[in-house]
Enzyme design. Structure first.
Site, mmCIF file in Angstrom:
data_model
loop_
_atom_site.group_PDB
_atom_site.id
_atom_site.type_symbol
_atom_site.label_atom_id
_atom_site.label_comp_id
_atom_site.label_asym_id
_atom_site.label_seq_id
_atom_site.Cartn_x
_atom_site.Cartn_y
_atom_site.Cartn_z
ATOM 1 N N CYS A 1 0.765 -1.100 0.000
ATOM 2 C CA CYS A 1 0.172 -0.181 0.287
ATOM 3 C C CYS A 1 1.140 1.160 0.185
ATOM 4 C CB CYS A 1 -0.498 -0.509 1.074
ATOM 5 S SG CYS A 1 -2.000 1.325 1.438
ATOM 6 N N CYS B 1 0.134 4.068 2.476
ATOM 7 C CA CYS B 1 0.800 3.796 4.120
ATOM 8 C C CYS B 1 1.649 4.326 4.206
ATOM 9 C CB CYS B 1 0.284 2.541 3.799
ATOM 10 S SG CYS B 1 -0.994 1.215 4.109
#
Length: 319
Positions: free
Chosen positions: A80, A83
Site C-alpha cells: 500500500c 500506507c
C-alpha cells in the site's frame, strides 16, 4: 472513501458505554507507579511508543492497555503506497507525543480477522481504542496538520472523559522530539479551504499547487476529493439513482450515480457502474465514463485492491 473531515464526532457516545469510574481508577493507579509503572495490561510499560500487533496479542497489547493510554491503530500493508506515506508520520508523532498515545500497527495481510472485525473498507485506515471502546478516526493518507488535530482531540477526550493521560515510554523520557517538517503553505491553504467547505476555493488552491508540483500526491488526492464533493453538492440522491436505473444508456446519469456511490462508501458499486458504462458506450460517452473512473481511482488511492481490480476490468472492456 471517507471524507477529509477527521472530526471526533461520536467518540463520547462510543466511550460512554465503558464505566468511566473504572477506567479513571485504573489510569490513576498506572500514573501512581511513576517511571517504572505497570501498563494498563498489567505488564511493563512498552519500550517504544510504536508496537506491532497481531490477532494473538491484540487483547493484551491494545484492549487492556487502552485503560491507561489511548491506543491508535494503523491498519497497513506492505503493498500500500499511501500506507508508506502515513505510517512514518504516525510513528514520528508517536515518538514526539512521548507516551500520550500508543501506536499499534496491524499488517492486514497477516491479520484478516482484525481487518474484518473493525469493518475496514480500505487502507491505510486509522482507529483508536479508549477504555476498551473502538472508534474510527480517518481513512487514507492525510496531511500532518489534520493528523495532529485528530490526535489532540483524541487525547483531550480520553483525559476529560476518563482521566486517561498516557505515560512516558520506558527509556524515552529524555528523548528529544524530532523537529516537525513545515507544511507547504499553499497546500495548507488548500486543505483549510476543503475542511471549511469552500470547495471552489479548494479546487483552485489544489490546482495552483499542482501547477508548480504536478507530481504532488497529496495535492492530487485533495483535488480529486474536492471535485467529487463539488459534483455531488446539492444532488437529490433518490432522483439520481432513479434516473440511472430507468435509463442505463444515460451516461451522465451513470456518472452522477457513481459519484454518489463513492461518497456513500460503495466503492465497488461505483467502479462497476462505470466499467459497465464504458463497455456499452462509444466515442465521447465512453471517454467521459473512462475519465470519471480514473478520477475516482485518484480519490480511493492507486494501490487500493478495489482500484487494482477495477483497472483490470477496465482494461478488459477497452481492449
Amino acid at each position: 472513501m471517507q471524507p477529509r473531515n477527521m472530526s471526533m464526532s461520536g467518540v463520547v457516545d462510543l466511550a460512554a458505554v465503558k464505566a468511566a469510574g473504572e477506567a479513571r481508577q485504573k489510569a490513576e493507579e498506572a500514573r501512581a507507579k511513576g517511571a517504572g509503572r505497570q501498563g494498563a495490561a498489567g505488564g511493563p510499560a512498552p519500550s517504544s511508543p510504536v508496537i506491532e500487533v497481531d490477532e494473538a496479542d491484540f487483547e493484551q497489547a491494545v484492549l487492556q492497555r487502552s485503560a491507561g493510554v489511548p491506543v491508535v491503530i494503523d491498519f497497513w500493508a506492505e503493498w500500500c503506497e499511501p500506507c508508506k506515506q502515513l505510517g512514518p508520520l504516525l510513528e514520528r508523532l508517536a515518538r514526539e507525543y512521548a507516551g500520550r498515545f500508543l501506536l499499534a500497527k496491524v499488517d492486514v495481510d497477516r491479520n484478516q480477522l482484525l481487518f474484518q472485525q473493525f469493518g475496514v473498507q480500505g487502507i491505510p485506515a486509522v482507529f483508536a481504542v479508549v477504555a476498551g471502546q473502538a472508534l474510527p478516526l480517518f481513512q487514507g493518507a492525510a496531511p500532518e496538520q489534520q493528523v495532529r488535530q485528530v490526535l489532540d482531540q483524541l487525547i483531550q477526550v480520553a483525559e476529560e472523559r476518563f482521566g486517561i493521560v498516557g505515560a512516558p515510554v520506558a527509556g524515552d523520557e529524555e528523548a528529544p522530539a524530532e523537529p516537525a517538517v513545515p507544511e507547504d503553505p499553499a497546500l495548507a491553504a488548500a486543505h483549510a479551504a476543503l475542511d471549511a467547505g469552500d470547495l471552489d476555493g479548494a479546487v483552485r488552491a489544489y490546482r495552483n499547487v499542482l501547477a508548480d508540483k504536478p507530481a504532488d500526491t497529496e495535492a492530487r488526492l485533495g483535488l480529486a476529493q474536492a471535485e467529487l464533493l463539488q459534483r455531488v453538492q446539492g444532488l437529490d440522491a433518490a432522483r439520481v439513482r432513479k434516473e440511472a436505473a430507468d435509463d442505463p444508456a444515460d451516461v451522465h446519469a451513470q456518472l452522477r450515480a457513481a459519484d454518489l456511490d463513492l461518497v456513500g462508501g460503495h466503492v465497488e458499486d461505483a467502479f462497476g457502474r462505470l466499467v459497465e458504462t464504458v463497455r456499452r458506450t462509444v466515442g465521447e460517452d465512453r471517454e467521459a465514463a473512462r475519465v470519471r473512473l480514473l478520477e475516482l481511482f485518484e480519490v480511493v488511492g492507486p494501490d487500493d485492491p478495489r482500484v487494482v481490480a477495477a483497472r483490470g476490468a477496465l482494461a478488459r472492456v477497452l481492449f
